[in-house]
Enzyme design. Structure first.
Site, PDB file in Angstrom:
ATOM      1  N   ALA A   1       0.775  -1.249   0.000  1.00  7.28           N
ATOM      2  CA  ALA A   1       0.000   0.000   0.000  1.00  7.28           C
ATOM      3  C   ALA A   1       0.806   1.299   0.000  1.00  7.28           C
ATOM      4  O   ALA A   1       0.299   2.324  -0.431  1.00  7.28           O
ATOM      5  CB  ALA A   1      -0.939   0.002   1.210  1.00  7.28           C
TER       6      ALA A   1
ATOM      7  N   PRO B   1       2.954   4.603  -0.679  1.00  8.93           N
ATOM      8  CA  PRO B   1       2.764   5.519   0.454  1.00  8.93           C
ATOM      9  C   PRO B   1       1.298   5.832   0.781  1.00  8.93           C
ATOM     10  O   PRO B   1       1.015   6.675   1.615  1.00  8.93           O
ATOM     11  CB  PRO B   1       3.484   6.785  -0.014  1.00  8.93           C
ATOM     12  CG  PRO B   1       3.290   6.772  -1.503  1.00  8.93           C
ATOM     13  CD  PRO B   1       3.298   5.321  -1.918  1.00  8.93           C
TER      14      PRO B   1
ATOM     15  N   GLY C   1      -1.318   6.459  -1.713  1.00 13.19           N
ATOM     16  CA  GLY C   1      -2.099   7.187  -2.735  1.00 13.19           C
ATOM     17  C   GLY C   1      -3.310   6.390  -3.191  1.00 13.19           C
ATOM     18  O   GLY C   1      -4.431   6.891  -3.222  1.00 13.19           O
ATOM     19  N   LYS C   2      -3.079   5.133  -3.537  1.00 11.65           N
ATOM     20  CA  LYS C   2      -4.186   4.285  -4.005  1.00 11.65           C
ATOM     21  C   LYS C   2      -5.088   3.893  -2.843  1.00 11.65           C
ATOM     22  O   LYS C   2      -6.310   3.825  -2.990  1.00 11.65           O
ATOM     23  CB  LYS C   2      -3.639   3.053  -4.732  1.00 11.65           C
ATOM     24  CG  LYS C   2      -2.829   3.418  -5.987  1.00 11.65           C
ATOM     25  CD  LYS C   2      -2.258   2.184  -6.669  1.00 11.65           C
ATOM     26  CE  LYS C   2      -1.306   2.580  -7.793  1.00 11.65           C
ATOM     27  NZ  LYS C   2      -0.017   3.081  -7.308  1.00 11.65           N
TER      28      LYS C   2
ATOM     29  N   ASP D   1       4.099  -8.503   5.940  1.00  7.07           N
ATOM     30  CA  ASP D   1       4.544  -8.994   4.639  1.00  7.07           C
ATOM     31  C   ASP D   1       3.365  -9.644   3.920  1.00  7.07           C
ATOM     32  O   ASP D   1       2.807 -10.637   4.385  1.00  7.07           O
ATOM     33  CB  ASP D   1       5.668 -10.020   4.881  1.00  7.07           C
ATOM     34  CG  ASP D   1       6.226 -10.604   3.589  1.00  7.07           C
ATOM     35  OD1 ASP D   1       5.633 -10.373   2.518  1.00  7.07           O
ATOM     36  OD2 ASP D   1       7.257 -11.299   3.665  1.00  7.07           O
TER      37      ASP D   1
ATOM     38  N   CYS E   1       4.425  -0.389 -12.180  1.00  6.15           N
ATOM     39  CA  CYS E   1       4.895   0.820 -12.877  1.00  6.15           C
ATOM     40  C   CYS E   1       6.169   0.482 -13.647  1.00  6.15           C
ATOM     41  O   CYS E   1       7.163   1.195 -13.579  1.00  6.15           O
ATOM     42  CB  CYS E   1       5.128   1.974 -11.899  1.00  6.15           C
ATOM     43  SG  CYS E   1       6.338   1.610 -10.614  1.00  6.15           S
TER      44      CYS E   1
END
Length: 469
Positions: A243, A245, A247-248, A293, A373
Site C-alpha cells: 500500500a 505511500p 495514494g491508491k 509482509d 509501474c
C-alpha cells in the site's frame, strides 16, 4: 524533440530489454523498423518528465470545482501571472491536469553551480524545489541569496561536499540559494529545509509543498486509473496488499465514501506510518494499515474473530489491489537506471507469491486488480499468462475506464486477451515540448489525449474469481 539524452542502463539490462522490445511476436505484427522506432522513442520518453502534472482531488472533503479554482489561483501566484490552465478529465472525474511548460532552451547558466543527487533532480524536473539533503556539491564561495545553476549527478559519481564536479551532469535550471555552502555542509550534520528555491526550472511545474494538503494528492494518471478499475463499493472489505505511500489506499477509501473497510499492508514500518499519516491528513477513517509482509497474509489456521489484522482467513475480501513491487522502469523522468539484471529479474517470483496469496484471500465473485509501474513483459503480460494457466478460477475482465493502450505482444496472449489489459506506453506519442503559445493554441480534447499517453509507463490487469461449482 529530446532535450536530455536517452535513459541509460547497465549493459546486461540493456541487452535484456532489447530482446523484450524486439521479440518475434512484435516484429511479426509490426515489422522490424516500427518495433525499433517505438523502442527508441520509449527510451527518449523515459528520461523526460510526463507532459502533465496530475493531482487527485480528495472528493471526501472537497468538490473538484472548488479545488480547481483554488489551484488555478495558486499556480498563477507561483508562475507570477502566467496563465496555465487547470483541466478536468472527462473519464477520471476526480483529477486535475496541469500542463508542464518546457523544456525551456533559452535559460542562461550562472557561474555558481549546485550539484544534486539523481532522485532530487527528478523531483526538480517535476516541480520541486531543492532541499538540503538532496544537495551533493556547491561552488566554493556560494552564499545565501546567490543566483545558482542546478545540475543533476545522474550517475552518482560526485563526492559529497566537492567544490567542483567535472563528471556527467544534466542542467535542471536556475534558482536562488537559501543557505551558504558552509551552512549546507556544516559539521553538525546536514540541515533539513529548502536549500535552493528554483526560479527558472527547465520544466515549469507547480510546487505542491504545503499546497492544499488535505484536498490534493499528487499522483500519476495511471495510478488513479487503477483504483477506478478496481471500483470499490461502499460497505465492502478491500485489501491493498502493497500500500505505501497510500495514494491508491486513500483513493479507494474516497471512492467508497469512507464506508466499509480498506486494509492496507506494507512490510516496512516507516512506509506504514506514511500510509497512516496520509489517511489522517485526508480524514479517511475506514483505512486500517498494518506492518506485514503480504506474502504471509494468508492464515493457515483458525484465528480469533476479534483479530482485525493479518494474517487473514481465505476468501475474506470483496476486492484486492495488488500494486506489486516491481523494477520501476516506467517511472519518469529517469536518465540512468541503476539496477542490475539480477535485481530486475528478482521481482517476477515475488509478484507470483503475492498474487497466489491474493487469489486465496479473494471471495468467489470478487475482483483482483494487478498493476505495476514497469515496462517489462516478465512482470506484466507474462504474469497474466501465468495467472490464467495457474488459476483456472480467474477470468480476465474488461476495464473501465480504459485509457491506456492494449497489452504488448510477446507473452503468448491472444489479441482478445491483450485488449482487456491496459499498458500505458509513453512511446505512443511523439516527444514534444510545450510553451505558452502552443498551449494556448491547443484544443482541450487534444491536451487530454496527450495527458493519457505522455505519462509514466504502467500496466493494469483486472481479474474476476469465478464461483467454484
Amino acid at each position: 524533440m529530446s532535450f536530455f539524452p536517452k535513459i541509460s542502463f547497465q549493459h546486461e539490462v540493456e541487452e535484456y530489454l532489447t530482446k523484450v522490445f524486439r521479440n518475434n511476436e512484435l516484429i511479426t505484427a509490426l515489422g522490424t523498423q516500427e518495433v525499433e522506432n517505438k523502442y527508441q522513442s520509449l527510451l527518449s520518453h523515459l528520461s523526460h518528465p510526463p507532459a502533465f502534472t496530475t493531482v487527485r482531488v480528495n472528493t471526501h472533503l472537497a468538490s473538484v470545482q472548488h479545488v480547481k479554482k483554488l489551484l488555478f489561483q495558486e499556480i498563477q501566484k507561483q508562475f507570477q501571472g502566467l496563465c496555465v490552465p487547470v483541466l478536468e478529465h472527462p473519464k477520471l472525474q476526480d483529477i486535475l491536469l496541469i500542463p508542464v511548460i518546457g523544456p525551456r532552451r533559452d535559460l542562461k547558466k550562472h557561474a555558481s553551480e549546485v550539484i544534486v543527487g539523481a532522485h532530487c533532480g527528478y523531483a526538480v524536473l517535476r516541480g520541486a524545489h531543492v532541499y538540503v539533503p538532496g544537495i551533493v556539491s556547491t561552488s566554493k564561495f556560494m552564499k545565501a541569496g546567490d543566483l545558482v545553476s542546478v545540475y543533476s549527478d545522474i550517475e552518482g559519481k560526485c563526492k559529497r561536499g566537492a567544490k567542483e564536479f567535472e563528471g556527467v551532469k544534466v542542467f535542471l535550471g536556475n534558482g536562488v540559494s537559501e543557505l551558504s555552502r558552509s551552512e549546507i555542509f556544516c559539521s553538525s550534520g546536514p540541515l533539513n529545509g529548502m536549500g535552493i528555491r528554483m526560479t527558472e526550472p527547465v520544466y515549469l511545474s507547480p510546487s505542491f509543498d504545503n499546497v492544499l494538503p488535505s484536498n490534493l494528492f499528487l499522483q500519476n494518471l495511471p495510478s488513479v486509473v487503477v483504483s477506478h478499475v478496481l471500483n470499490p463499493q461502499p460497505g465492502e472489505r478491500i485489501l491493498d496488499m502493497c500500500a505505501a505511500p497510500g495514494g491508491k489506499t486513500t483513493h479507494l477509501a474516497a471512492l467508497m465514501h469512507d464506508q466499509g473497510e480498506v486494509i492496507a499492508l506494507d512490510k516496512i514500518a516507516n512506509k506504514v506510518k506514511k500510509v497512516k499519516q496520509n489517511a489522517e491528513l485526508l480524514q479517511l477513517n475506514c483505512i486500517k494499515a498494518f506492518c506485514y509482509d503480504g506474502t504471509r497474509a494468508l492464515s493457515v489456521e483458525k484465528r480469533e474473530d476479534e483479530q482485525e489484522g493479518p494474517p487473514f482467513l481465505p476468501e475474506s475480501f470483496d476486492r484486492i489491489l495488488l500494486d506489486a513491487p516491481c523494477s520501476g522502469m516506467g517511472q519518469r523522468p529517469n536518465m540512468a537506471y541503476s539496477s542490475t539484471l539480477k535485481e530486475v529479474t528478482s521481482y517476477q517470483p515475488l509478484q507470483r507469491k503475492l498474487f497466489t496469496v491474493a487469489v486465496k484471500l479473494l471471495k468467489p465473485g470478487g475482483v483482483l486488480v494487478y498493476s505495476t509501474c514497469t515496462i517489462t513483459l516478465s512482470e506484466n503480460e507474462e504474469q497474466v499468462a501465468w495467472a490464467l494457466k495457474t488459476f483456472p478460477c480467474l477470468q480476465l475482465q474488461q476495464q473501465k475506464p480504459h485509457i491506456g493502450g492494449e497489452g504488448m505482444r510477446g507473452a503468448g496472449l491472444s489479441l482478445d486477451q491483450l485488449k482487456l489489459l491496459q499498458r500505458f506506453d509513453p512511446s505512443a506519442v511523439t516527444l514534444q515540448g510545450m510553451d505558452i503559445n502552443s498551449l494556448q493554441d491547443s484544443k482541450e480534447d487534444d491536451l487530454i489525449s496527450l495527458a493519457n499517453k505522455d505519462c509514466i509507463g504502467f500496466f493494469i490487469a483486472k481479474f474476476i474469481k469465478r464461483n467454484s461449482k
